[in-house]
Design an enzyme around this catalytic site. Sequence first.
Site, PDB file in Angstrom:
ATOM      1  N   ARG A  96       1.055  -1.256  -0.004  1.00 11.40           N
ATOM      2  CA  ARG A  96      -0.104   0.037   0.100  1.00 11.40           C
ATOM      3  C   ARG A  96       0.907   1.174  -0.041  1.00 11.40           C
ATOM      4  NH1 ARG A  96      -3.674  -3.178  -1.575  1.00 11.40           N
ATOM      5  NH2 ARG A  96      -4.595  -4.805   0.111  1.00 11.40           N
ATOM      6  N   ASN A 138       2.821  -7.494   7.737  1.00 15.40           N
ATOM      7  CA  ASN A 138       2.591  -8.963   7.291  1.00 15.40           C
ATOM      8  C   ASN A 138       4.383  -9.122   7.147  1.00 15.40           C
ATOM      9  OD1 ASN A 138      -0.126  -9.077   6.875  1.00 15.40           O
ATOM     10  ND2 ASN A 138       0.137  -7.552   5.066  1.00 15.40           N
ATOM     11  N   LYS A 217       1.122  -8.550  14.166  1.00  8.16           N
ATOM     12  CA  LYS A 217      -0.145  -8.827  13.598  1.00  8.16           C
ATOM     13  C   LYS A 217      -0.426 -10.157  13.638  1.00  8.16           C
ATOM     14  CE  LYS A 217      -2.509  -8.299   8.887  1.00  8.16           C
ATOM     15  NZ  LYS A 217      -2.372  -7.691   7.617  1.00  8.16           N
ATOM     16  N   GLU A 221      -5.606 -11.768   8.717  1.00 13.17           N
ATOM     17  CA  GLU A 221      -5.272 -11.910   7.361  1.00 13.17           C
ATOM     18  C   GLU A 221      -4.219 -12.965   6.904  1.00 13.17           C
ATOM     19  OE1 GLU A 221      -4.841  -7.745   6.228  1.00 13.17           O
ATOM     20  OE2 GLU A 221      -7.035  -7.460   6.201  1.00 13.17           O
ATOM     21  N   LYS A 295      -7.331  -0.004  15.183  1.00 14.96           N
ATOM     22  CA  LYS A 295      -7.519   1.313  13.938  1.00 14.96           C
ATOM     23  C   LYS A 295      -8.639   2.095  14.425  1.00 14.96           C
ATOM     24  CE  LYS A 295      -5.982  -1.690  10.196  1.00 14.96           C
ATOM     25  NZ  LYS A 295      -6.078  -2.108   8.969  1.00 14.96           N
ATOM     26  N   ASP A 300     -11.901  -0.441   8.532  1.00 13.80           N
ATOM     27  CA  ASP A 300     -10.452  -0.451   7.777  1.00 13.80           C
ATOM     28  C   ASP A 300     -10.204   0.813   6.976  1.00 13.80           C
ATOM     29  OD1 ASP A 300      -7.835  -1.339   7.092  1.00 13.80           O
ATOM     30  OD2 ASP A 300      -8.804  -3.067   5.709  1.00 13.80           O
ATOM     31  N   GLU A 322      -4.381   3.820  15.851  1.00 13.43           N
ATOM     32  CA  GLU A 322      -3.763   3.752  14.644  1.00 13.43           C
ATOM     33  C   GLU A 322      -4.499   4.546  13.371  1.00 13.43           C
ATOM     34  OE1 GLU A 322      -2.786  -0.599  13.493  1.00 13.43           O
ATOM     35  OE2 GLU A 322      -2.250  -0.021  11.396  1.00 13.43           O
ATOM     36  N   GLU A 328      -4.536   4.419   1.186  1.00 10.98           N
ATOM     37  CA  GLU A 328      -4.916   3.242   0.431  1.00 10.98           C
ATOM     38  C   GLU A 328      -6.146   3.468   0.040  1.00 10.98           C
ATOM     39  OE1 GLU A 328      -4.816  -0.156   3.263  1.00 10.98           O
ATOM     40  OE2 GLU A 328      -5.686  -1.503   1.496  1.00 10.98           O
ATOM     41  N   TRP A 455     -14.652 -10.762   2.331  1.00  9.03           N
ATOM     42  CA  TRP A 455     -13.969  -9.944   3.254  1.00  9.03           C
ATOM     43  C   TRP A 455     -14.827  -9.138   4.242  1.00  9.03           C
ATOM     44  CZ3 TRP A 455      -8.965  -9.570   3.313  1.00  9.03           C
ATOM     45  CH2 TRP A 455      -7.989 -10.399   2.438  1.00  9.03           C
TER      46      TRP A 455
HETATM   47  O1  GCW Z   1      -6.411  -2.448   4.758  1.00  8.70           O
HETATM   48  C1  GCW Z   1      -5.772  -3.479   4.823  1.00  8.70           C
HETATM   49  C2  GCW Z   1      -4.633  -3.528   3.910  1.00  8.70           C
HETATM   50  C3  GCW Z   1      -3.398  -4.487   3.979  1.00  8.70           C
HETATM   51  C4  GCW Z   1      -3.058  -4.159   5.445  1.00  8.70           C
HETATM   52  C5  GCW Z   1      -4.205  -4.698   6.301  1.00  8.70           C
HETATM   53  C6  GCW Z   1      -3.598  -4.269   7.878  1.00  8.70           C
HETATM   54  C7  GCW Z   1      -0.571  -4.439   5.878  1.00  8.70           C
HETATM   55  O2  GCW Z   1      -5.312  -3.766   2.601  1.00  8.70           O
HETATM   56  O3  GCW Z   1      -2.530  -4.459   2.952  1.00  8.70           O
HETATM   57  O4  GCW Z   1      -2.049  -5.171   5.521  1.00  8.70           O
HETATM   58  O5  GCW Z   1      -5.117  -3.750   6.232  1.00  8.70           O
HETATM   59  O6  GCW Z   1      -3.889  -3.167   8.557  1.00  8.70           O
HETATM   60  O7  GCW Z   1      -2.810  -5.302   8.248  1.00  8.70           O
END
Ligand code: GCW
Length: 594
Positions: A96, A138, A217, A221, A295, A300, A322, A328, A455
Site C-alpha cells: 500500500r 505482514n 499482527k 489476514e 485502528k 479498515d 492507529e 490506501e 471480506w
Molecule cells: O487495509 C488492509 C490492507 C492490508 C494491510 C491490512 C493491515 C498490511 O489492505 O494491505 O496489511 O489492512 O492493516 O494489516
Amino acid sequence: MNAVHPAWLRRVNDEGVVLTRDPGCGLGPEAYTIARAGGVTTVVAADEAGLLYGSFHALRLDADQPASTHRPAAARRMMQHWDNVFVHPVMGQVERGYSGGSLFWEDGALTGDLDRVSDYARLLASTGINAVSVNNVNVHAGEARLLTDRLGEVALLASRFRQYHIRVFLSVSFAAPMTLGGLDTADPCDARVRAWWATATRRVYDVIPDFGGYVVKADSEGQPGPFAYGRTHADGANLLAAVLAPFGGEVYWRAFVYNHRQDWRDRTTDRARAAHDHFVPLDGQFAANVILQVKHGPIDFQTREPVSPVLLAMPATRLAVELQATQEYTGQQRHVCYLPPMWSSVLSTVAARVEAVVTVSNAGEDPYWTGHPLAQANLYAAGRLAWDPALDPLELLDEWIRLTFPAAAAPVLHALMDSSWSVYEQYTAPLGIGFMVKPGDHYGPDVDGYEYSPWGTYHFADRDGVGVDRTVATGTGFTGQYPEPWRSRYESLGTCPDELLLFFHHVPYTHVLHSGRTVIQHIYDTHFAGAEAVAAMVRRWAALSPAVVGADLHDRVGRRLAEQERSSVEWRDQINTYFFRKSGIADAHGRRIH
Ligand code: GCW
C-alpha cells in the site's frame, strides 16, 4: 546511546536559538519551554529530547512570543512502515505504498542511502515522532530474519534514527520460533517457545540497547497467532511482553482481528464487531508493557467511519490508536486528500484514552517523499497531532504551507486542500457505507466489487434501499458495543448523523436525511458536486504560475490533479448510474445519469 546528532544543534544555533539543558528545570521527559524576544529564541529542557523538539519549534516561530511550555500528549508517537525487504510479487516493495520504493530496503538488501534515512529521521523528529517500525506487519519469510541474522542492518537504521531521539521497532512473526528457530510449535505457553523468544530478544538488545520493541499482527489476514494453540491474544502478547520487559521494550499488539473468510450469505457475522468481540473480554489481562493497537474505525481506514468502540471500552488496557497516512482508501496519493480533519475528530474522542498514536507512513524514496507533494501535509500533521491532538487541523495546514512554500502560493494551496477530504468523500462511497473500491489494489470505483466476497465489507444495496443494519433492535447489534451516548445516537435513525447513516442503518432510497434531502438525491447531488469541486481544483492549480512553486513540482501536482479529475468523473458516473438503475428514481435536477 543518548548522542543526538550535532548537526541540528549547529543549524538552530546559526538561526539565533539559545538552547539550555537544565536537568533541574522541573520539566518532564521531552518537554520544553520556549520564548522569543528581540528575535532571539530561548529553549529550556531537562533532556536532549526536549531541546530537540524545542529547536524545531523555534523554526516554526515567526514572531516574538512570551514563554510557553510544551509537552507531548501521547508518550509514544510512532510511524509504522509496511515496507517489505524483498519485493513482494503482489504487494511490491512497500505494501500500500504510493511513494516509490522503500526508504529502508531495496530489492532484498538494506538501502545504500543511509543519509536519506537520517533526513527522514530529522523530518519525523521535526513533527514530534519518537518511534518507527521498519518492516511490514505482514512478516514474510525473508523479513522475519531481521530479528535474527539480519539484525546488523536494523542496527544501522537504529543508529540513524537514534540521533533524532527515535526508537526503532520491528514487526515480528508469531511463528518465528518455528520458521526461524526450528521448533515444532509457536504455542505461547510452551517453555521452549518462551526460551526461544527470550534468547532472540536478548540478542536484539545486545546489538541495539535502545530497541523499542515488537509490533505484531497475529491471527489476522493469514498471519499466524495464538489461536492455533487454543490460546488467547493476552497469552500471545504477554509472552513477548515478558521477554521485552527486562530491557524496557514494548509490544504493540494489533487488534485488527476478524474473519476474512466469511460467507457473504451469512448476515449474522459483522466484521465491525470483531475487534471488540475478541479483545474487550481480555481487558485487564495484558502485561504492563503491552499496548493494544486499534485502528481508528471498526472496519479498515475508510473515508468515513465511526470511532472504534474498542477505544472506548478497555480502561484497564494501554491503548494506541492507529491512523493511516498512506492513502490506501483515500486516493492513493494521486488524489489530494488532507486527512487531519478526520484524524482530529477521532482524536477529540480518544486522545485522553490512548497513550500512543501510531500512523502508517506514506513516505518512500520519492524525491518529494510522498509521491503527491501535497500528501506531505498528512505526514507532517500526523506527527504534530500525536504531540498535541488539540491542534486545529486547518491551522496545521497553514503551518505546513507556510514552512514549505512561498507566501504567494499559500491561498491556492489552502483552497485546494482544506476541504479535500470532504470532496473525496463526496464523489466516492456515500454516507459512511465504505469500500466500493476495486478489489485488490483498492483504487477507483467497483460498487459490487466486494459484495459477494469473503471480506465482510458489504453495502446490501437492492431495488428498495442500501446500508448495513448494525442496530441492536433489528441488526447485528454492533451499536450495542458503544457506551452511551454513542449507543443511542447511532441506534436511532432520528439521531444517527447523516454522514454515518449507511454504516449503521439499512434505509430506503426515499429516506429523508437530517439535511432535508432523500438518500438518493443526496447521492446524486454529492457526486455531481464532488466532481465539480475537483474540476475547480484543477483550474485553480493551472492558474498558479509554475515559477511560484517550481516547475517540477507544479507539473507533478498538475498531472496528479488531472488523474484525480478523471477518477472523480468515473466515480461520479459509476455510483450515480448504479443507484439510478437499482432505484429507478430520477435525479430531481435532470442531470445526465447513464
Ligand atoms: O487495509 C488492509 C490492507 C492490508 C494491510 C491490512 C493491515 C498490511 O489492505 O494491505 O496489511 O489492512 O492493516 O494489516
